[in-house]
Design an enzyme around this catalytic site. Structure first.
Site, PDB file in Angstrom:
ATOM      1  N   TYR A  14       0.944  -1.135   0.036  1.00 19.35           N
ATOM      2  CA  TYR A  14       0.065  -0.035  -0.149  1.00 19.35           C
ATOM      3  C   TYR A  14       0.997   1.206  -0.001  1.00 19.35           C
ATOM      4  O   TYR A  14       0.425   2.518  -0.160  1.00 19.35           O
ATOM      5  CB  TYR A  14      -0.966  -0.053   1.312  1.00 19.35           C
ATOM      6  CG  TYR A  14      -1.854  -0.933   1.426  1.00 19.35           C
ATOM      7  CD1 TYR A  14      -2.883  -1.187   0.556  1.00 19.35           C
ATOM      8  CD2 TYR A  14      -1.591  -2.221   2.470  1.00 19.35           C
ATOM      9  CE1 TYR A  14      -3.676  -2.388   0.919  1.00 19.35           C
ATOM     10  CE2 TYR A  14      -2.481  -3.306   2.610  1.00 19.35           C
ATOM     11  CZ  TYR A  14      -3.348  -3.341   1.639  1.00 19.35           C
ATOM     12  OH  TYR A  14      -4.312  -4.326   1.817  1.00 19.35           O
ATOM     13  N   HIS A  19      -4.097   6.701  -1.152  1.00 16.99           N
ATOM     14  CA  HIS A  19      -4.615   6.524   0.192  1.00 16.99           C
ATOM     15  C   HIS A  19      -3.647   6.735   1.342  1.00 16.99           C
ATOM     16  O   HIS A  19      -4.009   7.091   2.280  1.00 16.99           O
ATOM     17  CB  HIS A  19      -5.496   5.484   0.154  1.00 16.99           C
ATOM     18  CG  HIS A  19      -6.960   5.359   0.866  1.00 16.99           C
ATOM     19  ND1 HIS A  19      -7.506   6.438   0.782  1.00 16.99           N
ATOM     20  CD2 HIS A  19      -7.645   4.525   1.392  1.00 16.99           C
ATOM     21  CE1 HIS A  19      -8.708   6.379   1.563  1.00 16.99           C
ATOM     22  NE2 HIS A  19      -8.793   4.992   1.807  1.00 16.99           N
ATOM     23  N   PHE A  64      -5.315  -0.153   9.686  1.00 19.33           N
ATOM     24  CA  PHE A  64      -6.042   0.098   8.370  1.00 19.33           C
ATOM     25  C   PHE A  64      -6.582   1.317   8.561  1.00 19.33           C
ATOM     26  O   PHE A  64      -7.330   1.763   9.628  1.00 19.33           O
ATOM     27  CB  PHE A  64      -6.395  -1.059   7.777  1.00 19.33           C
ATOM     28  CG  PHE A  64      -5.599  -2.239   7.402  1.00 19.33           C
ATOM     29  CD1 PHE A  64      -5.274  -2.387   6.074  1.00 19.33           C
ATOM     30  CD2 PHE A  64      -5.112  -3.135   8.256  1.00 19.33           C
ATOM     31  CE1 PHE A  64      -4.311  -3.159   5.579  1.00 19.33           C
ATOM     32  CE2 PHE A  64      -4.195  -4.371   7.687  1.00 19.33           C
ATOM     33  CZ  PHE A  64      -3.989  -4.015   6.524  1.00 19.33           C
ATOM     34  N   ASN A  66      -9.791   2.245   7.754  1.00 20.25           N
ATOM     35  CA  ASN A  66     -11.200   2.442   8.426  1.00 20.25           C
ATOM     36  C   ASN A  66     -11.196   2.197   9.927  1.00 20.25           C
ATOM     37  O   ASN A  66     -12.393   2.512  10.282  1.00 20.25           O
ATOM     38  CB  ASN A  66     -12.095   1.179   7.739  1.00 20.25           C
ATOM     39  CG  ASN A  66     -12.219   1.246   6.248  1.00 20.25           C
ATOM     40  OD1 ASN A  66     -11.930   2.366   5.778  1.00 20.25           O
ATOM     41  ND2 ASN A  66     -12.930   0.339   5.750  1.00 20.25           N
ATOM     42  N   ASN A 112     -13.581   7.060   5.197  1.00 15.90           N
ATOM     43  CA  ASN A 112     -13.778   6.241   6.311  1.00 15.90           C
ATOM     44  C   ASN A 112     -12.760   6.543   7.321  1.00 15.90           C
ATOM     45  O   ASN A 112     -12.824   6.243   8.136  1.00 15.90           O
ATOM     46  CB  ASN A 112     -13.487   4.872   5.684  1.00 15.90           C
ATOM     47  CG  ASN A 112     -14.804   4.518   4.897  1.00 15.90           C
ATOM     48  OD1 ASN A 112     -15.889   4.979   5.149  1.00 15.90           O
ATOM     49  ND2 ASN A 112     -14.675   3.522   3.992  1.00 15.90           N
TER      50      ASN A 112
END
Length: 189
Positions: A14, A19, A64, A66, A112
């Protein structure tokens, strides 16, 4: 003391996603301002340091996106701080790529990580919205947000992150307007 949290997802796959630009901002700030080595704490990774006369804890939640608010809330409560002492760096679809806006309070606007942060500490924290642009159609949003920056965007990304690091002292002093204007000047040059 202030907590500056960068939002993103943990793990190398990631690392270059749009993001994760909040994580990237924290990394550059730590490097430019000589922060202490990374420690595992508060369900994430932290680095302590000073920016100007202000003590700052950089936090990259390991929960993460969220569930980012869990780590931020835990750190805030540990240091007996208020939401006003927290700054969150995150990706913003509704801003042009590489544009920066500072906002205090408000809702999650569909993000989120911000929704989780609000759930754990309330709305009254400072947000550094880092533009990633909108892909045009809602069906393409997930692929855009969870996609890597393109090679053609790398120079702009490095320049923007460098500007955030270089102007971070204005954030530490609470001068959001000066932070935004000085970044805009650096990015126009």
């Amino acid at each position: 003391m202030q907590i500056w949290a960068g939002l993103g997802n943990p793990g190398p796959k990631y690392a270059l996603h749009r993001h994760n630009v909040g994580f990237m901002a924290c990394d550059v700030i730590a490097e430019m301002h000589g922060f202490e080595p990374v420690q595992k704490k508060f369900q994430g990774w932290v680095q302590e340091g000073r920016i100007g006369s202000e003590k700052v804890l950089l936090l990259k939640p390991g929960t993460f996106m969220n569930e980012s608010g869990r780590a931020i809330g835990e750190a805030m409560r540990f240091y007996k701080l208020e939401p006003q002492d927290v700054t969150v760096f995150y990706d913003e679809l509704d801003l042009e790529p590489f544009k920066i806006k500072v906002k205090r309070g408000g809702g999650a606007a569909g993000h989120n990580g911000i929704r989780s942060t609000i759930r754990h500490i309330g709305e009254d924290f400072r947000r550094i919205r880092i533009g990633i642009g909108h892909p045009g159609h809602k069906d393409r949003v997930t692929g855009h947000v969870l996609g890597n920056y393109a090679k053609a965007e790398q120079d702009d990304l490095v320049q923007m992150l460098g500007a955030i690091g270089a102007e971070a002292e204005w954030l530490a002093k609470g001068d959001d307007a000066r932070f935004m204007s000085d970044i805009a000047l650096r990015l126009q040059a």
